[in-house]
Scaffold this active site. Structure first.
Site, PDB file in Angstrom:
ATOM      1  N   LYS A   1       0.824  -1.212   0.000  1.00 15.00           N
ATOM      2  CA  LYS A   1       0.000   0.000   0.000  1.00 15.00           C
ATOM      3  C   LYS A   1       0.853   1.254   0.000  1.00 15.00           C
ATOM      4  CE  LYS A   1      -4.508  -1.444   1.353  1.00 15.00           C
ATOM      5  NZ  LYS A   1      -5.720  -1.123   2.058  1.00 15.00           N
TER       6      LYS A   1
ATOM      7  N   LYS B   1      -4.135  -9.985  -6.880  1.00 16.78           N
ATOM      8  CA  LYS B   1      -5.456 -10.353  -6.340  1.00 16.78           C
ATOM      9  C   LYS B   1      -6.533  -9.364  -6.810  1.00 16.78           C
ATOM     10  CE  LYS B   1      -5.202  -7.772  -2.123  1.00 16.78           C
ATOM     11  NZ  LYS B   1      -5.578  -7.444  -0.815  1.00 16.78           N
TER      12      LYS B   1
ATOM     13  N   LYS C   1     -11.118  -4.331  -4.449  1.00 15.16           N
ATOM     14  CA  LYS C   1     -12.225  -3.407  -4.649  1.00 15.16           C
ATOM     15  C   LYS C   1     -11.719  -2.026  -5.035  1.00 15.16           C
ATOM     16  CE  LYS C   1     -13.536  -3.906   0.216  1.00 15.16           C
ATOM     17  NZ  LYS C   1     -12.353  -3.533   1.012  1.00 15.16           N
TER      18      LYS C   1
HETATM   19  P1  TYM Z   1     -10.631  -5.962   2.993  1.00 18.64           P
HETATM   20  O1  TYM Z   1     -11.668  -4.920   3.224  1.00 18.64           O
HETATM   21  O2  TYM Z   1      -9.527  -5.654   2.039  1.00 18.64           O
HETATM   22  O3  TYM Z   1     -11.306  -7.283   2.491  1.00 18.64           O
HETATM   23  C1  TYM Z   1     -12.410  -7.852   3.176  1.00 18.64           C
HETATM   24  C2  TYM Z   1     -12.277  -9.376   3.195  1.00 18.64           C
HETATM   25  O4  TYM Z   1     -12.234  -9.899   1.862  1.00 18.64           O
HETATM   26  C3  TYM Z   1     -11.083 -10.711   1.699  1.00 18.64           C
HETATM   27  N1  TYM Z   1     -10.562 -10.522   0.332  1.00 18.64           N
HETATM   28  C4  TYM Z   1     -10.398 -11.504  -0.561  1.00 18.64           C
HETATM   29  N2  TYM Z   1     -10.630 -12.825  -0.496  1.00 18.64           N
HETATM   30  C5  TYM Z   1     -10.370 -13.552  -1.607  1.00 18.64           C
HETATM   31  N3  TYM Z   1      -9.894 -13.027  -2.756  1.00 18.64           N
HETATM   32  C6  TYM Z   1      -9.633 -11.704  -2.864  1.00 18.64           C
HETATM   33  N4  TYM Z   1      -9.175 -11.193  -3.997  1.00 18.64           N
HETATM   34  C7  TYM Z   1      -9.895 -10.881  -1.730  1.00 18.64           C
HETATM   35  N5  TYM Z   1      -9.772  -9.553  -1.493  1.00 18.64           N
HETATM   36  C8  TYM Z   1     -10.184  -9.350  -0.223  1.00 18.64           C
HETATM   37  C9  TYM Z   1     -10.079 -10.194   2.733  1.00 18.64           C
HETATM   38  O5  TYM Z   1      -9.122 -11.163   3.055  1.00 18.64           O
HETATM   39  C10 TYM Z   1     -11.005  -9.861   3.884  1.00 18.64           C
HETATM   40  O6  TYM Z   1     -11.299 -11.023   4.626  1.00 18.64           O
HETATM   41  N6  TYM Z   1      -7.717  -5.667   7.059  1.00 18.64           N
HETATM   42  C11 TYM Z   1      -8.974  -6.163   6.525  1.00 18.64           C
HETATM   43  C12 TYM Z   1     -10.179  -5.630   7.257  1.00 18.64           C
HETATM   44  C13 TYM Z   1     -10.165  -5.832   8.723  1.00 18.64           C
HETATM   45  C14 TYM Z   1     -10.392  -7.048   9.416  1.00 18.64           C
HETATM   46  C15 TYM Z   1     -10.327  -6.725  10.790  1.00 18.64           C
HETATM   47  C16 TYM Z   1     -10.640  -8.359   8.991  1.00 18.64           C
HETATM   48  C17 TYM Z   1      -9.960  -4.868   9.667  1.00 18.64           C
HETATM   49  N7  TYM Z   1     -10.072  -5.415  10.888  1.00 18.64           N
HETATM   50  C18 TYM Z   1     -10.491  -7.707  11.789  1.00 18.64           C
HETATM   51  C19 TYM Z   1     -10.810  -9.332   9.998  1.00 18.64           C
HETATM   52  C20 TYM Z   1     -10.734  -8.996  11.351  1.00 18.64           C
HETATM   53  C21 TYM Z   1      -9.108  -5.755   5.079  1.00 18.64           C
HETATM   54  O7  TYM Z   1      -8.489  -4.811   4.615  1.00 18.64           O
HETATM   55  O8  TYM Z   1     -10.036  -6.452   4.375  1.00 18.64           O
END
Ligand code: TYM
Length: 341
Positions: free
Chosen positions: A120, A202, A205
């Site tokens: 990032k 990957k 969004k």
């Molecule tokens: P975020 O918002 O980027 O993504 C949300 C969830 O989607 C999963 N994900 C994917 N899974 C499969 N293939 C992909 N291409 C893909 N892109 C995203 C992510 O692994 C995630 O589970 N840091 C986290 C948010 C967060 C969080 C937490 C998660 C903050 N606090 C506490 C769990 C527990 C994040 O940026 O996810």
């Protein structure tokens, strides 16, 4: 109460997603679908992590709108607010409170090793903030506040979960058992859905190329078109080989998950067929998978009073648990409380 009459505590789940955009297929397949099926057997806390979102610059009005979009998508996918606690992270100030304490127990080098920070900070090289650097510590606070046993996420979050476990263990050993040490729950298949345009990256969004990502709000036609335009590899047959043929393998994995067919059966089904036929079938299958979520999303998102009520009640419930943990932590680190005298 004796042991027999004591109600058994259900194991706890916490997970969250950033409201940086509407959600997409990778979020659904990597995490959200698992939330839905795990919620029956766990006490679940699902939050919209708006505090994480501001680690990179957001347009305030957009962030407000996306926060409700993401909450509505959780419900549209099948998260039941009568069973699970759904809330917005910034409504529960304990997240920031615990994050500060944990920051003081995290090594600078330890935080610097996080690969998501490295990625990032390359993407946002004009604005690398301290918040972006300590982001994984806030994530650890999210999880540890609720004494979560299990954290259903995609593969990209694995390293953050390891840091969370290290911090929990460190604190528990320094003082006395305070935090449950959580386990990640990453699906064997679908933990990493790849970009349609650059299948070695990957799906994200916040990808600048809209054709890389299938959003859960995309119409059937948009989905079919994005899949039709997906980059595939040289070669003609439909065979899974993620190393050498990441494009077609990504489509095979998506098709396998959304139709509930094994990869071997997908290969068999499309033996002798070309990419054109296969992409058309994948486009249809993904559109079928997303359509009911999109329809429910439109209904839920239109009813803002109900959504507001769910999020307000969710935050109250979440705070009740979160407060207990913060109180315990403050005591252990030596913060004086009036009742100490
Ligand atoms: P975020 O918002 O980027 O993504 C949300 C969830 O989607 C999963 N994900 C994917 N899974 C499969 N293939 C992909 N291409 C893909 N892109 C995203 C992510 O692994 C995630 O589970 N840091 C986290 C948010 C967060 C969080 C937490 C998660 C903050 N606090 C506490 C769990 C527990 C994040 O940026 O996810």
């Amino acid at each position: 109460m004796n042991e027999q009459t004591q109600p058994q505590r259900k194991p706890v789940i916490l997970s969250g997603m950033q409201p940086t955009s509407v959600l997409m297929l990778g979020n659904m397949i990597g995490a959200l679908r698992n939330w839905v099926y795990l919620q029956e057997n766990y006490e679940c806390f699902f939050c919209v992590v708006d505090m994480h979102a501001i680690t990179v610059r957001q347009v305030p009005a957009e962030l407000r709108k996306r926060t409700l979009d993401v909450a509505a998508t959780y419900l549209a996918a099948g998260v039941d607010p009568n069973v699970s606690t759904v809330f917005v992270q910034s409504h529960v100030p304990e997240h920031a409170e615990l994050a500060w304490v944990l920051n003081c127990y995290t090594g600078f080098g330890e935080a610097g090793r996080m690969t998501q920070f490295k990625d990032k900070s390359e993407q946002h090289s004009d604005n690398i903030t301290v918040g972006l650097f300590t982001y994984p510590v806030l994530m650890a606070a999210d999880i540890l506040l609720y004494q979560a046993d299990l954290v259903p996420v995609g593969e990209d979050q694995k390293q953050h979960l390891e840091l969370t476990r290290d911090l929990a263990n460190r604190f528990n050993h320094l003082y006395s058992p305070t935090f449950t040490v959580p386990e990640p729950y990453i699906p064997q298949s679908g933990g990493r859905i790849m970009s349609l345009q650059e299948p070695t990256k990957k799906m994200s969004k916040s990808d600048s190329n809209q054709n890389s990502t299938i959003f859960l709000t995309d119409t059937d036609d948009v989905i079919r078109n994005k899949v039709k335009r997906a980059v595939t590899d040289s070669g003609t047959d439909i065979r899974y080989d993620s190393e050498n043929r990441p494009g077609v393998s990504n489509l095979i994995e998506m098709y396998s998950i959304v139709t509930g067919t094994s990869v071997a059966d997908v290969e068999k089904q499309f033996e002798g067929k070309g990419y054109g036929d296969f992409k058309a079938a994948v486009g249809d299958a993904v559109a079928d998978y997303i359509r009911p979520v999109r329809t429910r999303f439109d209904e839920i998102r239109a009813d803002v009073p109900t959504l507001t009520k769910i999020l307000k009640e969710g935050a109250e419930k979440a705070q009740h648990t979160a407060r207990r943990t913060v109180r315990k932590v403050y005591k252990k680190v030596g913060f004086w409380q009036p009742e100490d005298k």
